[in-house]
Design an enzyme around this catalytic site. Structure first.
Site, PDB file in Angstrom:
ATOM      1  N   ARG A  11       0.848  -1.185   0.000  1.00 43.00           N
ATOM      2  CA  ARG A  11       0.000   0.000   0.000  1.00 43.00           C
ATOM      3  C   ARG A  11       0.882   1.233   0.000  1.00 43.00           C
ATOM      4  O   ARG A  11       1.895   1.276   0.717  1.00 43.00           O
ATOM      5  CB  ARG A  11      -0.870   0.045   1.269  1.00 43.00           C
ATOM      6  CG  ARG A  11      -2.101  -0.804   1.209  1.00 43.00           C
ATOM      7  CD  ARG A  11      -3.174  -0.234   0.281  1.00 43.00           C
ATOM      8  NE  ARG A  11      -4.352  -1.086   0.288  1.00 43.00           N
ATOM      9  CZ  ARG A  11      -4.608  -2.058  -0.590  1.00 43.00           C
ATOM     10  NH1 ARG A  11      -3.762  -2.293  -1.579  1.00 43.00           N
ATOM     11  NH2 ARG A  11      -5.706  -2.769  -0.499  1.00 43.00           N
ATOM     12  N   GLU A  13      -3.409   7.216  -5.015  1.00 45.57           N
ATOM     13  CA  GLU A  13      -3.750   6.615  -6.320  1.00 45.57           C
ATOM     14  C   GLU A  13      -5.074   7.160  -6.828  1.00 45.57           C
ATOM     15  O   GLU A  13      -5.974   7.392  -6.026  1.00 45.57           O
ATOM     16  CB  GLU A  13      -3.859   5.090  -6.162  1.00 45.57           C
ATOM     17  CG  GLU A  13      -2.514   4.469  -5.881  1.00 45.57           C
ATOM     18  CD  GLU A  13      -2.607   2.968  -5.595  1.00 45.57           C
ATOM     19  OE1 GLU A  13      -3.635   2.350  -5.917  1.00 45.57           O
ATOM     20  OE2 GLU A  13      -1.645   2.441  -5.050  1.00 45.57           O
ATOM     21  N   HIS A  34      -0.537  -0.028 -10.146  1.00 47.37           N
ATOM     22  CA  HIS A  34      -1.235  -0.951  -9.229  1.00 47.37           C
ATOM     23  C   HIS A  34      -1.816  -2.151 -10.000  1.00 47.37           C
ATOM     24  O   HIS A  34      -3.036  -2.334 -10.071  1.00 47.37           O
ATOM     25  CB  HIS A  34      -2.343  -0.222  -8.444  1.00 47.37           C
ATOM     26  CG  HIS A  34      -2.764  -0.965  -7.212  1.00 47.37           C
ATOM     27  ND1 HIS A  34      -3.245  -0.342  -6.078  1.00 47.37           N
ATOM     28  CD2 HIS A  34      -2.782  -2.293  -6.928  1.00 47.37           C
ATOM     29  CE1 HIS A  34      -3.543  -1.253  -5.159  1.00 47.37           C
ATOM     30  NE2 HIS A  34      -3.269  -2.450  -5.658  1.00 47.37           N
TER      31      HIS A  34
HETATM   32  C1  8YV Z   1      -6.614  -4.554  -6.284  1.00 47.44           C
HETATM   33  C2  8YV Z   1      -5.538  -4.730  -3.961  1.00 47.44           C
HETATM   34  O1  8YV Z   1      -6.025  -3.494  -6.927  1.00 47.44           O
HETATM   35  O2  8YV Z   1      -6.080  -6.862  -3.137  1.00 47.44           O
HETATM   36  C3  8YV Z   1      -5.843  -5.697  -2.867  1.00 47.44           C
HETATM   37  O3  8YV Z   1      -5.843  -5.287  -1.706  1.00 47.44           O
HETATM   38  O4  8YV Z   1      -5.181  -3.624  -3.717  1.00 47.44           O
HETATM   39  C4  8YV Z   1      -5.623  -5.176  -5.374  1.00 47.44           C
HETATM   40  O5  8YV Z   1      -5.699  -6.525  -5.526  1.00 47.44           O
HETATM   41  C5  8YV Z   1      -7.955  -4.138  -5.882  1.00 47.44           C
HETATM   42  O6  8YV Z   1      -8.444  -4.657  -4.707  1.00 47.44           O
HETATM   43  C6  8YV Z   1      -8.910  -4.422  -7.027  1.00 47.44           C
HETATM   44  O7  8YV Z   1     -10.115  -3.893  -6.757  1.00 47.44           O
END
Ligand code: 8YV
Length: 298
Positions: free
Chosen positions: A217, A246, A264
């Site tokens: 993150r 982001e 990402h």
């Molecule tokens: C995705 C993420 O970008 O799993 C996570 O926590 O940050 C990523 O896998 C996101 O959740 C897709 O919506």
């Protein structure tokens, strides 16, 4: 049919199957019993207040750092996420960033496209074998990264709350891990407990031959301190898949030739995103049919 609130637009391979058994809503209301949010999406107190009958938040991601878990527990709201199915893809991206930064691959690719090769060979880069990767957070993803980097000849060390039953060197002080590491790889959860864990001191300890990799993150890294360290040359470079704000990436990072920047994409494959979507739907279905949740957080 229970009504599910989607605060942001989500892919059709998720909304399609959801629609089969739920009514989907684009606005909050007292009808809403479930909500689907992407990983890291910030669920505010105001949003929770606007959903008085919310029973479940199904996170389309492994990271639920945007969800106020203790508040949800107080209100009896269940929370689910999508662990495991994305581990290998995210670890692949961490490995790719290690390779891209050490061998300067993004610049090498631009060099070839710019037809610069006939004017002289691309500058030498740095080998991986014998180097040390310090993993910040040896969870499922951290362990998958370690396995891959061992295959590339790196030694593994790690930082976390407590030592684990693994053969890698454990550090309980992040600065000490950074000092030992050639690559400091952030793989811990986001949220208030890890905010700006990677600060100016840690970057100084990583040192001028060190590279920071972040696939976790953006909040874990103090981006201002990172920009300053890159400008001063107090670290060699960075490979980033995530950012503090982001989808906005600081102009100083975009302008820096010491960084590799990805948008990402850790879990962004057809296979993984479909598996994540399936888990989201299975969790909601289980909840409304009063069956045990597939992957509960609380
Ligand atoms: C995705 C993420 O970008 O799993 C996570 O926590 O940050 C990523 O896998 C996101 O959740 C897709 O919506």
């Amino acid at each position: 049919m229970p009504t599910i609130y989607l605060p942001v637009s989500l892919p059709p391979f998720l909304t399609g199957p959801l629609e089969a058994a739920h009514e989907l809503a684009q606005e909050p209301s007292s009808k809403i019993r479930g909500m689907v949010v992407p990983g890291g999406f910030a669920v505010s107190e105001a949003l929770l207040t606007s959903l008085p009958n919310l029973e479940i938040i199904s996170v389309f991601g492994v990271g639920y750092d945007g969800v106020p878990i203790s508040r949800c527990q107080q209100r009896g709201i269940r929370v689910t996420n999508t662990p495991d199915v994305l581990t290998e893809d995210v670890a692949d991206i961490a490995t790719a960033l290690v390779l891209m930064t050490s061998r300067n691959l993004a610049a090498a690719e631009r060099f070839t496209r710019a037809s610069s090769w006939p004017q002289g060979a691309f500058p030498l880069a740095h080998a991986l074998r014998g180097k040390t990767a310090g993993i910040v957070g040896l969870g499922r993803i951290g362990k998958a990264i370690a396995q891959r980097l061992i295959a590339h000849g790196l030694k593994i060390a790690y930082f976390g709350r407590q030592p684990q039953a693994v053969d890698y060197d454990y550090f309980n002080k992040l600065e000490e891990l950074a000092e030992r590491s050639d690559f400091l790889i952030v793989a811990c959860p986001g949220g208030s407990s890890t905010k700006h864990l990677i600060n100016a001191e840690v970057l100084t300890a990583l040192g001028k031959d060190g590279t920071l990799i972040n696939i976790a993150r953006g909040s874990v890294v103090d981006e201002t301190a990172l920009v300053a360290a890159l400008k001063a040359g107090s670290i060699r470079g960075a490979g980033l898949d995530v950012y503090e704000n982001e989808p906005y990436v600081p102009a100083e990072l975009i302008a820096s030739d010491r960084v590799v920047l990805l948008p990402h994409v850790g879990s962004a494959t057809h296979e993984t995103r479909h598996a994540m979507a399936q888990l989201v739907v299975e969790n909601l279905t289980a909840h409304f049919e009063e069956n045990p949740l597939r992957t509960p957080v609380c």
